[in-house]
Scaffold this motif. Structure first.
Motif, short mmCIF file in Angstrom:
data_model
loop_
_atom_site.label_atom_id
_atom_site.label_comp_id
_atom_site.label_asym_id
_atom_site.label_seq_id
_atom_site.Cartn_x
_atom_site.Cartn_y
_atom_site.Cartn_z
N LEU A 101 0.83 -1.21 0.00
CA LEU A 101 0.00 0.00 0.00
C LEU A 101 0.86 1.25 0.00
N THR A 143 -3.18 -6.84 -3.91
CA THR A 143 -3.78 -5.75 -3.14
C THR A 143 -4.33 -4.72 -4.11
N ARG A 145 -7.02 -1.06 -4.11
CA ARG A 145 -7.95 -0.11 -3.50
C ARG A 145 -9.15 0.07 -4.42
N ARG A 214 -8.35 -1.10 7.85
CA ARG A 214 -8.34 -0.06 6.81
C ARG A 214 -8.04 1.30 7.42
N GLU A 219 -6.54 4.42 5.00
CA GLU A 219 -7.22 4.34 3.72
C GLU A 219 -8.71 4.65 3.87
N ILE A 223 -10.25 -2.01 0.63
CA ILE A 223 -9.03 -2.67 0.20
C ILE A 223 -9.33 -4.15 -0.02
#
Length: 417
Positions: A101, A143, A145, A214, A219, A223
């Motif tokens: 991330l 991963t 978003r 999260r 974020e 995710i």
């Protein structure tokens, strides 16, 4: 998990190194490394049908404070005690999420990142090779978003990707939505197959991260986290092997077709044929000339031990004869001429289809014997050890009463690995 035959099959196929072995540490060999590359390439290709994924590999050290800020004081990590000139606590990498991330934010992208590499975690007790290792390699972790309104739909896309990937490996599977890991996933999907002894096993995990994680990651978007490991290839070795060793699906076989040449094999036609196969993308390998029938038989067994799906013998018994040896089940067929690329691709596709059918029979037998999948209304479900709900969600008449209910996965063992 008492049968270690799959380990011996992988060793004979040059996928992993044999003993002596450090407990929980498997060393991969040349063919295994190539098969892992093929597995990752297939995963990236399937993901790429919707998203242009970026593949990366992180270093073996992870930022300790950043990891603990998200995951807390997990006890299954290894801390670095030596002074490596780093101004913060370091861990031997236990996970990729935090680092991935950070890389995504630096790049300012929302395309999926696929981290491929090794993870090191503490596991006490038995560590069956490639099933619950301390050093987990390969660890493949995607991963991404996503906007909250697209989160579940995106997770379902990846569910289909993983199920298709496992089918390419000859491993049928079903997906279960479960609250068993609710502290990690707000939505948790476990992709389940069956071992030869009938026990269910998890081959991949898919999550929408829990809100707590999260927020700890800073974020605002949801995710998606998807993970699979070398356990996939270990399960292939458990389900698909015979007296000669590992039987590989063509999609994961470093060598798809091996050629045994006899003393009277004409070099020019054979070379043109091999070139045509190579241009089609078929992975072919030839060995030295086998002058006698017994030498050819030993050569064929050697190729089979490496997991090669298809063997073609040239000039096997008399001049000009071509013998096609199909691995599963082992059958030999005389051919009037060299098989063209279309014929070879057809043989490989049928080979993979037979492996998948055999895997489906094992999974069906396991589920039937264990009574794992059944419909249960809410009232009857209270008396069952419901592990989760089968995905995609289905409604059916309850197995014990006339009411309608969800199709669920029942496990008297509780959570399983």
């Amino acid at each position: 998990m008492t049968d270690q035959g799959y380990v011996r099959a992988l060793e004979r196929a040059r996928f992993i190194m044999g003993p002596p072995r450090i407990k929980g540490m498997v060393v991969w060999s040349d063919a295994g490394l190539e098969s892992v590359r093929l597995l990752v390439d297939a995963f990236v290709s399937l993901v790429g049908e919707r998203h242009p994924a970026t593949v990366l590999e992180h270093g073996f050290l992870a930022d300790g404070p950043a990891y603990r800020e998200v995951f807390g004081g997990y006890a299954n990590v290894y801390e670095v005690a030596a002074d490596l000139g780093i101004h913060h606590e370091s861990l031997l990498r236990p996970d990729n999420l935090v680092t991935t991330l950070e890389r995504m934010r630096t790049a300012g992208t929302d395309v999926p990142y696929i981290a491929v590499g090794g993870l090191l975690r503490r596991f006490d007790g038995r560590t069956p090779p490639l099933f619950r290792d301390r050093f987990i390699w390969p660890a493949v972790q995607l991963t991404q978003r996503v906007r909250p309104d697209r989160a579940v739909e995106t997770l379902d896309f990846y569910r289909v990707v993983v199920e298709r990937l496992l089918a390419l490996a000859g491993l049928p599977a079903l997906t279960v939505r479960t609250p068993a890991l609710a502290d990690y996933g707000r939505v948790t999907y476990l992709v389940i197959s069956a071992l030869p002894n009938g026990r269910p096993t998890v081959l991949a995990t898919l999550y929408l991260l829990a809100d707590g994680l999260r927020h700890a990651l800073g974020e605002e978007q949801d995710i998606v986290d998807v993970g699979l490991t070398g356990k996939v290839l270990a399960t292939v070795a458990m389900l698909h092997r015979d007296s000669r060793g590992l039987v590989l699906p063509a999609a994961l076989a470093p060598v798809q077709l091996s050629v045994i040449r006899g003393p009277r094999t004409e070099p020019a036609p054979a070379a043109r044929w091999l070139d045509a196969l190579g241009e089609r993308g078929i992975r072919v390998r030839t060995g030295p000339v086998a002058p006698t029938r017994s030498r050819r038989d030993r050569t064929e067994r050697g190729w089979h031990a490496l997991g090669v799906p298809l063997v073609v013998g040239l000039d096997r018994h008399r001049s000009g004869e071509v013998i096609r040896a199909v691995r599963h089940p082992l059958t030999r067929t005389p051919l009037a001429e060299l098989p063209g690329p279309d014929d070879v691709c057809g043989d490989l596709a049928r080979h993979d289809g037979r492996l998948l059918c055999a895997g489906r029979a094992t999974l069906r037998s396991s589920l039937d014997a264990g009574g794992n999948v059944r419909a249960a209304c809410p009232a009857c479900a209270e008396s069952l050890a419901v592990f989760g709900t089968v995905v995609p969600a289905r409604r059916a008449r309850c197995a014990t009463c006339p009411a309608m209910g969800d199709v669920v996965f029942v496990s008297d063992e509780g959570r399983f690995y």
